[in-house]
Enzyme design. Structure first.
Site, mmCIF file in Angstrom:
data_model
loop_
_atom_site.group_PDB
_atom_site.id
_atom_site.type_symbol
_atom_site.label_atom_id
_atom_site.label_comp_id
_atom_site.label_asym_id
_atom_site.label_seq_id
_atom_site.Cartn_x
_atom_site.Cartn_y
_atom_site.Cartn_z
ATOM 1 N N GLU A 92 -81.165 -2.340 -0.228
ATOM 2 C CA GLU A 92 -82.330 -2.345 -1.143
ATOM 3 C C GLU A 92 -83.443 -3.230 -0.617
ATOM 4 O OE1 GLU A 92 -82.879 -0.284 -3.239
ATOM 5 O OE2 GLU A 92 -80.840 0.481 -3.467
HETATM 6 C C1 LIG Z 1 -72.998 -0.546 2.829
HETATM 7 C C2 LIG Z 1 -74.408 -0.054 2.942
HETATM 8 C C3 LIG Z 1 -74.914 0.811 1.994
HETATM 9 C C4 LIG Z 1 -76.210 1.304 2.133
HETATM 10 N N1 LIG Z 1 -76.678 2.243 1.232
HETATM 11 C C5 LIG Z 1 -77.854 2.871 1.494
HETATM 12 C C6 LIG Z 1 -78.274 3.989 0.714
HETATM 13 O O1 LIG Z 1 -77.592 4.401 -0.244
HETATM 14 N N2 LIG Z 1 -79.429 4.614 1.048
HETATM 15 C C7 LIG Z 1 -80.203 4.206 2.087
HETATM 16 O O2 LIG Z 1 -81.228 4.827 2.345
HETATM 17 N N3 LIG Z 1 -79.846 3.132 2.841
HETATM 18 C C8 LIG Z 1 -78.693 2.466 2.575
HETATM 19 N N4 LIG Z 1 -78.306 1.399 3.345
HETATM 20 C C9 LIG Z 1 -79.174 0.946 4.413
HETATM 21 C C10 LIG Z 1 -79.813 -0.396 4.111
HETATM 22 O O3 LIG Z 1 -80.782 -0.256 3.118
HETATM 23 C C11 LIG Z 1 -80.355 -0.949 5.446
HETATM 24 O O4 LIG Z 1 -79.233 -1.381 6.186
HETATM 25 C C12 LIG Z 1 -81.360 -2.055 5.251
HETATM 26 O O5 LIG Z 1 -82.538 -1.561 4.700
HETATM 27 C C13 LIG Z 1 -81.677 -2.768 6.565
HETATM 28 O O6 LIG Z 1 -82.000 -1.860 7.583
HETATM 29 P P1 LIG Z 1 -81.250 -1.957 8.983
HETATM 30 O O7 LIG Z 1 -79.805 -2.011 8.725
HETATM 31 O O8 LIG Z 1 -81.762 -0.880 9.846
HETATM 32 O O9 LIG Z 1 -81.656 -3.348 9.565
HETATM 33 P P2 LIG Z 1 -83.007 -3.685 10.368
HETATM 34 O O10 LIG Z 1 -84.169 -3.111 9.646
HETATM 35 O O11 LIG Z 1 -82.808 -3.345 11.791
HETATM 36 O O12 LIG Z 1 -83.060 -5.258 10.213
HETATM 37 C C14 LIG Z 1 -82.295 -6.171 11.007
HETATM 38 C C15 LIG Z 1 -82.807 -7.582 10.742
HETATM 39 O O13 LIG Z 1 -84.182 -7.669 11.150
HETATM 40 C C16 LIG Z 1 -85.004 -8.063 10.067
HETATM 41 N N5 LIG Z 1 -86.264 -7.340 10.116
HETATM 42 C C17 LIG Z 1 -86.446 -6.015 10.246
HETATM 43 N N6 LIG Z 1 -87.756 -5.722 10.233
HETATM 44 C C18 LIG Z 1 -88.410 -6.876 10.099
HETATM 45 C C19 LIG Z 1 -89.786 -7.248 10.005
HETATM 46 N N7 LIG Z 1 -90.749 -6.340 10.036
HETATM 47 N N8 LIG Z 1 -90.092 -8.553 9.860
HETATM 48 C C20 LIG Z 1 -89.117 -9.487 9.821
HETATM 49 N N9 LIG Z 1 -87.811 -9.203 9.901
HETATM 50 C C21 LIG Z 1 -87.455 -7.918 10.024
HETATM 51 C C22 LIG Z 1 -84.198 -7.739 8.806
HETATM 52 O O14 LIG Z 1 -84.576 -8.553 7.699
HETATM 53 C C23 LIG Z 1 -82.770 -7.986 9.291
HETATM 54 O O15 LIG Z 1 -82.460 -9.344 9.182
HETATM 55 C C24 LIG Z 1 -77.024 0.871 3.201
HETATM 56 C C25 LIG Z 1 -76.515 -0.030 4.148
HETATM 57 C C26 LIG Z 1 -75.220 -0.467 4.045
HETATM 58 C C27 LIG Z 1 -74.679 -1.383 5.109
#
Ligand SMILES: Cc1cc2nc3c(=O)[nH]c(=O)nc-3n(C[C@H](O)[C@H](O)[C@H](O)COP(=O)(O)OP(=O)(O)OC[C@H]3O[C@@H](n4cnc5c(N)ncnc54)[C@H](O)[C@@H]3O)c2cc1C
Length: 609
Positions: free
Chosen positions: A446
């Site tokens: 979220e």
């Molecule tokens: C168990 C689980 C359930 C989930 N359920 C859903 C779902 O139902 N629907 C759905 O659509 N998604 C879902 N997700 C996805 C989840 O919302 C994402 O994992 C989350 O938004 C983070 O994206 P990412 O994993 O690609 O991490 P990234 O975006 O790659 O982030 C990695 C790190 O970098 C930081 N970061 C990234 N961009 C920036 C920036 N611009 N500035 C500063 N810091 C930054 C982040 O804060 C984080 O610490 C789920 C994930 C999990 C693990």
């Protein structure tokens, strides 16, 4: 195999918050809560608490052990979940705050969220499925065409169908705007959907006849970024009964919430995936999704509170029971009787730390949801725009605090609970190790907690020209002014006043940075600012509760059984004021130093690549 329920909550605290601190009774018995009275609210809380212990709690650990299974393209949920799903919708718990015309009971949202606390806390994984279904149904109800509303919403509110939220793609996590899934217009007004979504909670399961996926995708001529995204309804089985081309690529094997499916979904691999645009206008996807996300973020805050609270209460019971060591007062006497560990000052420190944070978070959750209830009541009665804007402004401001501070705290509190147990806490015999694993995801999905912090400092502080944050400061100031001479709490209230001053000062610093070419400092300290604001809020709400408790104590006889509860409010508030709140001013000093280490260190200097 089911295990005995281990979930615990504190009904006395819920009733205190709803009725004594936030005065829900002022809203009951009249529009829009005309059918609700205090007795009904209390009955719902008691009944729901009993219900989750019977239907969800026993399948929490077994769900963690069994996990989900993908077999021939179909996901199977663990034992007990199908029965839980059926019983949940038969009992009507999901529609407590849904309007009567949509088949609900039109109750206060604050009450529904306290019931949500029981659902999440007793079985976090299970509750993911119905909670996301409700979110998806709410979006269709709010933004869908009358046809879409009639086709999907009743089936989702009654549990026949489930729903999901499909934003994330392999290269588009926090950066939702880089999503590449495509939606090509068809001559019949529908869209051909193609793309891959990952991490989709509830992406498949075998509890419902159908699953309605809410998919963000881009039409061919749409601009880049979030502005170009549209939202589509993509059911697993189309309303005409034809299967849609949505397949499960795989499911993830995770640290926690193992019984909640997390799926890779392929849309249109064979060219046969058809979706409907939500509403009639393209490129409104992000604002529609934001509507859902605001509620989903409140939901994550409630998940956080739920596990933190049960972790605390389980640790408390263990600490009352487990005997180890003698009293510090008899430390030299090897024959002194062994005492329960709750007698040791350090265990008491951990317990009071958990208690104050859990009760502060619950107060924040109830305050936030009561603002929504009050705004709705105003809109339906007097229509006073200024008053409803005030309430909705506080909701906007508090959502990132509840989501981000709540989730960070939940993980910490669960870890502290393990520490209270000692080695036993590290074992599967007790619930806290699962709570700790389950709670880690709350700070990630979220919108990660940094996304929440940037939402707070980059958007929410400036909303309505700063009026929301000014109103917040005014409310804290009014409380301080009214109680600064309080005979018991005045010293603690003085610390709150200092915290508020430090918070305001840091807000001013941000303005200087924004205007003075130092904008890059803001993201470097945004999480710290969110913590400062959340701690000030929790400190304020705990002290407000303590003032109410002191007034109640003054009227109670010395042997009244409720005295211990009210005295607990005093100790929780004082502990937080003297042990956590001074950190707000300390953090303000850190921020004011403008330390640039995180900005200036070259990537190569972290460690050799
Ligand atoms: C168990 C689980 C359930 C989930 N359920 C859903 C779902 O139902 N629907 C759905 O659509 N998604 C879902 N997700 C996805 C989840 O919302 C994402 O994992 C989350 O938004 C983070 O994206 P990412 O994993 O690609 O991490 P990234 O975006 O790659 O982030 C990695 C790190 O970098 C930081 N970061 C990234 N961009 C920036 C920036 N611009 N500035 C500063 N810091 C930054 C982040 O804060 C984080 O610490 C789920 C994930 C999990 C693990």
């Amino acid at each position: 195999m089911p295990h005995p329920n281990q979930y615990k909550s504190n009904l006395r605290d819920l009733s205190f918050l709803l009725f004594e601190q936030f005065r829900l009774d002022e809203l009951l018995g009249k529009e829009p809560y005309a059918n609700w009275g205090k007795d009904e609210v209390n009955a719902v809380l008691e009944e729901a608490y009993g219900w989750v212990q019977k239907y969800l709690g026993p399948y929490n650990r077994s769900g963690d052990d069994e996990g989900c299974r993908l077999d021939n393209g179909q996901v199977h949920v663990p034992g007990g979940f199908k029965e839980g799903w059926k019983a949940l919708f038969e009992a009507g718990w999901r529609t407590l705050a849904v309007e009567e015309r949509n088949g609900g009971q039109a109750g206060p949202f604050s009450l529904a969220m306290m019931v949500e606390e029981f659902m999440c806390g007793s079985n976090t994984s299970f509750n993911m499925y119905p909670a996301l279904t409700q979110g998806a149904a709410d979006v269709i109800l709010t933004f869908g065409t009358p046809d879409q509303q009639a086709t999907y919403v009743p089936n989702m509110y009654n549990g026949k169908w489930a729903g999901t939220m499909c934003l994330t793609e392999p290269h588009a996590g926090s950066d939702v705007g880089s999503a590449r899934s495509q939606a090509l217009r068809r001559p019949d007004g529908r869209y051909d959907i193609r793309g891959v979504k990952i991490f989709i909670s509830g992406g498949d399961q075998d509890m419902t006849e159908n699953i309605v996926h809410m998919v963000l995708a881009r039409t061919p001529d749409a601009p880049a970024g979030t502005k170009g995204l549209s939202l589509f309804i993509v059911p697993k089985i189309r309303p005409d009964g034809a299967p849609n081309d949505v397949t499960v690529g795989s499911i993830e094997h995770k640290m926690g919430i193992k019984a909640s499916t997390t799926a890779v979904l392929n849309f249109g691999d064979s060219g046969g995936c058809i979706g409907e645009l939500v509403g009639t206008v393209e490129q409104k996807g992000m604002s529609q999704m934001f509507h859902l996300m605001n509620y989903a973020r409140i939901g994550v805050g409630i998940q956080s509170l739920a596990l933190a609270s049960s972790a605390y209460l389980n640790a408390l019971d263990y600490a009352r029971d487990r005997k180890q060591g003698s009293s510090i007062k008899q430390w030299k006497d090897a024959t002194a009787p062994r005492v329960p560990i709750i007698d040791h000052p350090d265990v008491r420190r951990m317990l009071l730390d958990m208690k104050s944070r859990v009760e502060g978070l619950r107060a924040l959750a109830v305050k936030l949801t009561m603002h929504l209830d009050r705004a709705k009541a105003i809109e339906r009665t007097t229509g006073d725009k200024t008053a409803s804007e005030y309430h909705m402004g506080q909701v906007d401001l508090l959502v990132p605090l509840l989501k981000a501070y709540g989730s960070d705290q939940a993980f910490q509190i669960c870890a502290t609970a393990i520490q209270v147990y000692g080695g036993a806490g590290y074992l599967k015999d007790w619930p806290v190790e699962q709570y700790c694993r389950d709670s880690k995801i709350f700070s990630i999905y979220e919108g990660t907690n940094h996304i929440q912090a940037m939402d707070l400092v980059g958007r929410k502080l400036m909303q309505r020209g700063g009026a929301n944050v000014q109103a917040f400061g005014k409310d804290v100031g009014t409380f301080v002014a009214a109680n600064k001479a309080h005979p018991v709490l005045k010293d603690a209230i003085a610390v709150l006043a200092q915290a508020m001053e430090a918070l305001t000062g840091t807000g001013g610093k941000f303005m200087q940075w924004f205007g003075g070419g130092k904008m890059e400092m803001v993201p470097a300290v945004a999480n710290r600012f969110l913590e400062m604001m959340a701690e000030t809020t929790l400190g304020w709400l705990l002290l407000d509760a303590a003032v109410i408790a002191e007034a109640a104590l003054a009227k109670l006889p010395a042997d009244h059984p409720d005295r211990a509860f009210y005295e607990g409010k005093r100790y929780a508030a004082q502990y937080f004021a003297f042990n956590v709140l001074p950190g707000v001013a300390a953090k303000a000093q850190l921020i004011a130093r403008e330390d640039r280490s995180v900005l200036d260190i070259p990537a190569a200097s972290f460690a050799p690549a």
